[in-house]
Design an enzyme around this catalytic site. Sequence first.
Site, PDB file in Angstrom:
ATOM      1  CE  LYS A 277      -7.276 -12.790  26.749  1.00 16.96           C
ATOM      2  NZ  LYS A 277      -7.931 -11.491  26.790  1.00 16.96           N
TER       3      LYS A 277
ATOM      4  CE  LYS B 178      -3.421 -13.606  19.943  1.00 16.76           C
ATOM      5  NZ  LYS B 178      -4.553 -12.901  20.511  1.00 16.76           N
TER       6      LYS B 178
ATOM      7  CE  LYS C  42      -3.674  -4.705  23.298  1.00 13.71           C
ATOM      8  NZ  LYS C  42      -5.038  -5.242  23.196  1.00 13.71           N
TER       9      LYS C  42
HETATM   10  P1  TYM Z   1      -7.422  -6.841  21.316  1.00 13.96           P
HETATM   11  O1  TYM Z   1      -7.262  -5.617  22.124  1.00 13.96           O
HETATM   12  O2  TYM Z   1      -6.814  -8.105  21.841  1.00 13.96           O
HETATM   13  O3  TYM Z   1      -6.817  -6.616  19.866  1.00 13.96           O
HETATM   14  C1  TYM Z   1      -7.174  -5.503  19.073  1.00 13.96           C
HETATM   15  C2  TYM Z   1      -7.209  -5.927  17.615  1.00 13.96           C
HETATM   16  O4  TYM Z   1      -5.929  -6.454  17.223  1.00 13.96           O
HETATM   17  C3  TYM Z   1      -6.104  -7.738  16.632  1.00 13.96           C
HETATM   18  N1  TYM Z   1      -4.912  -8.569  16.949  1.00 13.96           N
HETATM   19  C4  TYM Z   1      -4.127  -9.116  16.026  1.00 13.96           C
HETATM   20  N2  TYM Z   1      -4.160  -9.105  14.680  1.00 13.96           N
HETATM   21  C5  TYM Z   1      -3.169  -9.775  14.030  1.00 13.96           C
HETATM   22  N3  TYM Z   1      -2.179 -10.462  14.650  1.00 13.96           N
HETATM   23  C6  TYM Z   1      -2.111 -10.511  16.011  1.00 13.96           C
HETATM   24  N4  TYM Z   1      -1.142 -11.168  16.619  1.00 13.96           N
HETATM   25  C7  TYM Z   1      -3.117  -9.814  16.754  1.00 13.96           C
HETATM   26  N5  TYM Z   1      -3.359  -9.648  18.076  1.00 13.96           N
HETATM   27  C8  TYM Z   1      -4.466  -8.880  18.169  1.00 13.96           C
HETATM   28  C9  TYM Z   1      -7.353  -8.300  17.281  1.00 13.96           C
HETATM   29  O5  TYM Z   1      -7.920  -9.327  16.502  1.00 13.96           O
HETATM   30  C10 TYM Z   1      -8.225  -7.062  17.358  1.00 13.96           C
HETATM   31  O6  TYM Z   1      -8.879  -6.831  16.135  1.00 13.96           O
HETATM   32  N6  TYM Z   1     -12.051  -8.430  22.176  1.00 13.96           N
HETATM   33  C11 TYM Z   1     -11.266  -7.504  21.404  1.00 13.96           C
HETATM   34  C12 TYM Z   1     -11.728  -6.076  21.559  1.00 13.96           C
HETATM   35  C13 TYM Z   1     -13.175  -5.837  21.371  1.00 13.96           C
HETATM   36  C14 TYM Z   1     -13.870  -5.797  20.142  1.00 13.96           C
HETATM   37  C15 TYM Z   1     -15.204  -5.514  20.473  1.00 13.96           C
HETATM   38  C16 TYM Z   1     -13.469  -5.972  18.810  1.00 13.96           C
HETATM   39  C17 TYM Z   1     -14.083  -5.600  22.348  1.00 13.96           C
HETATM   40  N7  TYM Z   1     -15.308  -5.393  21.805  1.00 13.96           N
HETATM   41  C18 TYM Z   1     -16.173  -5.413  19.477  1.00 13.96           C
HETATM   42  C19 TYM Z   1     -14.445  -5.857  17.827  1.00 13.96           C
HETATM   43  C20 TYM Z   1     -15.778  -5.583  18.161  1.00 13.96           C
HETATM   44  C21 TYM Z   1      -9.825  -7.591  21.822  1.00 13.96           C
HETATM   45  O7  TYM Z   1      -9.528  -7.978  22.913  1.00 13.96           O
HETATM   46  O8  TYM Z   1      -8.953  -7.085  20.942  1.00 13.96           O
END
Ligand code: TYM
Length: 337
Positions: free
Chosen positions: A118, A199, A202
């Site tokens: 990032k 990947k 967003k």
């Molecule tokens: P975030 O918002 O980027 O994504 C949410 C969830 O979607 C999964 N994900 C994917 N899975 C498969 N293929 C993809 N291309 C893909 N892109 C995203 C992510 O792995 C996630 O499970 N840091 C985290 C949010 C968070 C969190 C936490 C998660 C904050 N605190 C505590 C677990 C526990 C995040 O940015 O997810």
Amino acid sequence: MSNLQQKKVKVFSGIQPSGQIHLGNYLGAIRGWVKNQDKKDNIFCIVDLHAITTPQNPIELKKQTEILTTLLFASGLDPNKNTIFIQSHVSAHSEACWILNCITPMGWLERMTQFKDKGENKKTVSTGLLDYPVLMAADILIYDTQEVPVGEDQKQHVELARDIAQRFNNIYGNTFVIPEPIIPNTGARIMGLNDPTVKMSKTFSNIRGHSVGILDSPDEIVKTFKKATTDSGNEIKFSEDPSKAGVNNLLTIFKVITNQNNDQVEKHFSNARGYGDLKTQVAEVVIQEFQPIREKYQMLKNNQEELTQLINNGAEIAQSISSKKLSEIKNKIGFIN
Ligand code: TYM
């Protein structure tokens, strides 16, 4: 019912309201949350504090937070079975993050691949972006979480949360449960449709053809899949070959949604008329999967009062659980009550 039967595994996971919720988020996370909602004790958090680690337009952030809240309920998460809330509504997350910052070596954070990705090619990045995994550790640890269901990209962060918990326990005595990352066997890393070497994210959702959003119209979904990058061949088989990553990604999406194994999927496509047919059929199952969610979303979105009530209830429950843990942490480190 015996005590043993009553005790459900404690689950925590989060999702950022920082842009369009796409197929990767759905298959890697949300779909599994919904599937397991009866079996476990679940807390799901809309992580707006994490979202602001990269610049956000305030009006857009509010809008995306509302959309995501509505979408989570529309996806089938039952407010009676899950605690769903917005991270900034529960101050224990920020407070615990600060305390955990003070025992986390900088080197651990500088090594995180997501921080490097990032931060790449940016003139400057916020301190928040470096600290992002510590906030994530706080999220997880203040609920005595046992399992963290996430996509592959978050595994390193959950492992860091384990390291931070262990370090705290070693210094101050047993305080935190050591959480386990739970990664789906298939669909944990859905790739970009325009570029299957990256990947689905967003961050790239403004790039045409990169992803499909849960709320995209069927026409948009068909168009995006039709343009998906494949290769010059015609064999519809799962493959580790990087040049076949596009087809592999399409087959993976089909496999997860239809709950089949590799053989069944390959057999299904054995008589297909080339990649065009594959793309049309994958688009079709995605449209069918999203259809009831889109319909429920349209119903719920006009009922913001009820949603506000649900999300406030979620915050109250989260507040009451996490405040007890926070008091325990403060006591352990020597703060006066
Ligand atoms: P975030 O918002 O980027 O994504 C949410 C969830 O979607 C999964 N994900 C994917 N899975 C498969 N293929 C993809 N291309 C893909 N892109 C995203 C992510 O792995 C996630 O499970 N840091 C985290 C949010 C968070 C969190 C936490 C998660 C904050 N605190 C505590 C677990 C526990 C995040 O940015 O997810």
